[in-house]
Scaffold this active site. Sequence first.
Site, PDB file in Angstrom:
ATOM      1  N   LEU A 110     -14.568   7.291 -30.740  1.00 37.43           N
ATOM      2  CA  LEU A 110     -15.364   7.291 -29.512  1.00 37.43           C
ATOM      3  C   LEU A 110     -15.238   8.631 -28.814  1.00 37.43           C
ATOM      4  CD1 LEU A 110     -14.833   3.714 -28.073  1.00 37.43           C
ATOM      5  CD2 LEU A 110     -16.279   4.510 -29.942  1.00 37.43           C
ATOM      6  N   GLY A 155     -12.415   4.854 -33.420  1.00 39.06           N
ATOM      7  CA  GLY A 155     -13.794   4.408 -33.632  1.00 39.06           C
ATOM      8  C   GLY A 155     -14.352   4.826 -34.990  1.00 39.06           C
ATOM      9  N   ASN A 179      -5.673   4.165 -33.762  1.00 43.10           N
ATOM     10  CA  ASN A 179      -4.540   4.824 -33.094  1.00 43.10           C
ATOM     11  C   ASN A 179      -4.600   4.711 -31.578  1.00 43.10           C
ATOM     12  OD1 ASN A 179      -6.854   6.455 -33.045  1.00 43.10           O
ATOM     13  ND2 ASN A 179      -5.649   8.303 -32.684  1.00 43.10           N
ATOM     14  N   GLU A 180      -5.351   3.740 -31.055  1.00 41.33           N
ATOM     15  CA  GLU A 180      -5.593   3.663 -29.611  1.00 41.33           C
ATOM     16  C   GLU A 180      -4.317   3.719 -28.783  1.00 41.33           C
ATOM     17  OE1 GLU A 180      -7.353   2.164 -31.838  1.00 41.33           O
ATOM     18  OE2 GLU A 180      -9.453   2.322 -31.273  1.00 41.33           O
TER      19      GLU A 180
HETATM   20  C1  LIG Z   1     -10.206  -2.890 -22.785  1.00 38.97           C
HETATM   21  C2  LIG Z   1     -10.342  -1.419 -22.883  1.00 38.97           C
HETATM   22  C3  LIG Z   1     -10.445  -0.945 -24.263  1.00 38.97           C
HETATM   23  C4  LIG Z   1     -10.578   0.551 -24.381  1.00 38.97           C
HETATM   24  C5  LIG Z   1     -10.704   0.898 -25.808  1.00 38.97           C
HETATM   25  C6  LIG Z   1     -11.270   2.236 -26.045  1.00 38.97           C
HETATM   26  C7  LIG Z   1     -11.336   2.498 -27.492  1.00 38.97           C
HETATM   27  C8  LIG Z   1     -11.335   3.713 -27.966  1.00 38.97           C
HETATM   28  C9  LIG Z   1     -11.419   4.018 -29.392  1.00 38.97           C
HETATM   29  C10 LIG Z   1     -11.565   5.487 -29.708  1.00 38.97           C
HETATM   30  O1  LIG Z   1     -12.217   5.822 -30.649  1.00 38.97           O
HETATM   31  S1  LIG Z   1     -10.823   6.617 -28.661  1.00 38.97           S
HETATM   32  C11 LIG Z   1     -10.935   8.172 -29.509  1.00 38.97           C
HETATM   33  C12 LIG Z   1      -9.777   8.317 -30.411  1.00 38.97           C
HETATM   34  N1  LIG Z   1      -9.895   9.515 -31.205  1.00 38.97           N
HETATM   35  C13 LIG Z   1      -8.866  10.278 -31.499  1.00 38.97           C
HETATM   36  O2  LIG Z   1      -7.749  10.030 -31.118  1.00 38.97           O
HETATM   37  C14 LIG Z   1      -9.154  11.495 -32.310  1.00 38.97           C
HETATM   38  C15 LIG Z   1      -8.935  12.733 -31.527  1.00 38.97           C
HETATM   39  N2  LIG Z   1      -9.236  13.925 -32.312  1.00 38.97           N
HETATM   40  C16 LIG Z   1      -8.436  14.397 -33.281  1.00 38.97           C
HETATM   41  O3  LIG Z   1      -7.397  13.869 -33.609  1.00 38.97           O
HETATM   42  C17 LIG Z   1      -8.878  15.664 -33.940  1.00 38.97           C
HETATM   43  O4  LIG Z   1      -9.862  16.246 -33.123  1.00 38.97           O
HETATM   44  C18 LIG Z   1      -9.448  15.462 -35.355  1.00 38.97           C
HETATM   45  C19 LIG Z   1     -10.535  14.398 -35.377  1.00 38.97           C
HETATM   46  C20 LIG Z   1      -8.316  15.079 -36.321  1.00 38.97           C
HETATM   47  C21 LIG Z   1     -10.073  16.807 -35.821  1.00 38.97           C
HETATM   48  O5  LIG Z   1      -9.123  17.832 -35.703  1.00 38.97           O
HETATM   49  P1  LIG Z   1      -9.611  19.352 -35.716  1.00 38.97           P
HETATM   50  O6  LIG Z   1      -8.373  20.181 -35.655  1.00 38.97           O
HETATM   51  O7  LIG Z   1     -10.552  19.583 -36.820  1.00 38.97           O
HETATM   52  O8  LIG Z   1     -10.483  19.510 -34.385  1.00 38.97           O
HETATM   53  P2  LIG Z   1      -9.955  19.675 -32.885  1.00 38.97           P
HETATM   54  O9  LIG Z   1      -9.671  21.122 -32.632  1.00 38.97           O
HETATM   55  O10 LIG Z   1      -8.862  18.704 -32.591  1.00 38.97           O
HETATM   56  O11 LIG Z   1     -11.229  19.200 -32.034  1.00 38.97           O
HETATM   57  C22 LIG Z   1     -12.399  20.015 -31.949  1.00 38.97           C
HETATM   58  C23 LIG Z   1     -13.055  19.731 -30.614  1.00 38.97           C
HETATM   59  O12 LIG Z   1     -13.455  18.382 -30.576  1.00 38.97           O
HETATM   60  C24 LIG Z   1     -12.887  17.740 -29.426  1.00 38.97           C
HETATM   61  N3  LIG Z   1     -12.631  16.324 -29.749  1.00 38.97           N
HETATM   62  C25 LIG Z   1     -11.839  15.845 -30.718  1.00 38.97           C
HETATM   63  N4  LIG Z   1     -11.874  14.523 -30.742  1.00 38.97           N
HETATM   64  C26 LIG Z   1     -12.708  14.133 -29.759  1.00 38.97           C
HETATM   65  C27 LIG Z   1     -13.158  12.854 -29.285  1.00 38.97           C
HETATM   66  N5  LIG Z   1     -12.755  11.693 -29.829  1.00 38.97           N
HETATM   67  N6  LIG Z   1     -14.009  12.843 -28.262  1.00 38.97           N
HETATM   68  C28 LIG Z   1     -14.440  13.991 -27.682  1.00 38.97           C
HETATM   69  N7  LIG Z   1     -14.056  15.227 -28.094  1.00 38.97           N
HETATM   70  C29 LIG Z   1     -13.192  15.288 -29.120  1.00 38.97           C
HETATM   71  C30 LIG Z   1     -11.629  18.522 -29.158  1.00 38.97           C
HETATM   72  O13 LIG Z   1     -11.217  18.349 -27.830  1.00 38.97           O
HETATM   73  C31 LIG Z   1     -12.085  19.925 -29.450  1.00 38.97           C
HETATM   74  O14 LIG Z   1     -12.859  20.349 -28.326  1.00 38.97           O
HETATM   75  P3  LIG Z   1     -12.915  21.909 -27.903  1.00 38.97           P
HETATM   76  O15 LIG Z   1     -13.721  21.915 -26.645  1.00 38.97           O
HETATM   77  O16 LIG Z   1     -13.592  22.602 -29.055  1.00 38.97           O
HETATM   78  O17 LIG Z   1     -11.490  22.349 -27.700  1.00 38.97           O
END
Ligand SMILES: CCCCCC/C=C/CC(=O)SCCNC(=O)CCNC(=O)[C@H](O)C(C)(C)COP(=O)(O)OP(=O)(O)OC[C@H]1O[C@@H](n2cnc3c(N)ncnc32)[C@H](O)[C@@H]1OP(=O)(O)O
Length: 304
Positions: A110, A155, A179-180
Amino acid sequence: MALTAVIRVPSRALLRPWARLRDAALGWIEPAGGGGVEVSAQRFASQKVLVEPDPAAGVAVMKFKNPPVNSLSLELLTELVISLEKLENDKTVRGVVLTSDCPGIFSAGLDLTEMCGRNPAHYAEYWKAVQEMWLRLYLSNLVLVAAINGASPAGGCLIALTCDYRVMADNPKYCIGLNETLLGIVAPFWFKDNLVNTIGHRASERALQLGLLFPPTEALQVGMVDKVVPKDQVQSTALSVLAQWMAIPDHARQLTKNMMRKPTADRLLKQRDADIQNFVSFISRDSIQKSLQMYLEKLKQKKG
Ligand SMILES: CCCCCC/C=C/CC(=O)SCCNC(=O)CCNC(=O)[C@H](O)C(C)(C)COP(=O)(O)OP(=O)(O)OC[C@H]1O[C@@H](n2cnc3c(N)ncnc32)[C@H](O)[C@@H]1OP(=O)(O)O
């Protein structure tokens, strides 16, 4: 992209093409003959979801394209649902491979920027779109195979879990899991149900509490993915698996899939609004907003 599905939409919505497409995709459309006009969805070229149909084989490859990390923005979710609906309505397509156009990332899950610093109405709209994506994928009549060609946290993992079969690239840097808890948030019950249905109760309990992200071989062991292959064979393997599943008569397979999945989907369908309210109040908490902000900052600092 050669998709020409015709959608009947209310004429009042013509003033707002984006809302109109979303309404059509989410099923908020007038019944046939209800005064709408027919528009060809081909006019609105999709940008975040690429669909490559192969009518001769009866399949299509759907690629997420939201660089850099395929975060599931509202826009991507909406396009995904529209694209899936078009494929469901296309009689030449019986199976779809879901994969990524972003190197090394299936989906980062997400979009954290949709859940941080916005207002309650936005959170509600976003969560409804997340629910819709899950319901459409989970209950799809098509055979869905995930070709996981990169990291697939949260997500991203959920999308893969909705599929009928998962093929993952063998790169140990690519991890998959819900991994939430590592973000200080809680996977909703329907994420949990989908995981339990895939890997069982005990493995889910451990994976969810610890927020485990599994590298491919461990994901295979725990049953989160079905096959691990070299990266350059992920899509071709997914297409071969699709062909095997498509050898089964559609009606028998679809009824069986529905029988297996409907009770799980119904749990959410019965309480969609309550689930949205729960999400909005949870995500709006100061403590949760702080956790998410800190997590985003950590991701950004990782680079520097
Ligand atoms: C009752 C309430 C219930 C609530 C439940 C809510 C449920 C949520 C489910 C979810 O999906 S929450 C999202 C969880 N996602 C993560 O934890 C992943 C986070 N990202 C990473 O671990 C890494 O980015 C990656 C995917 C392994 C890729 O690594 P890489 O080194 O290739 O890239 P980065 O340098 O880390 O990221 C580049 C750029 O993208 C931004 N970013 C990364 N992930 C997200 C994201 N999920 N959403 C928005 N933006 C994201 C990151 O901040 C970098 O941004 P920049 O501006 O270029 O620095």
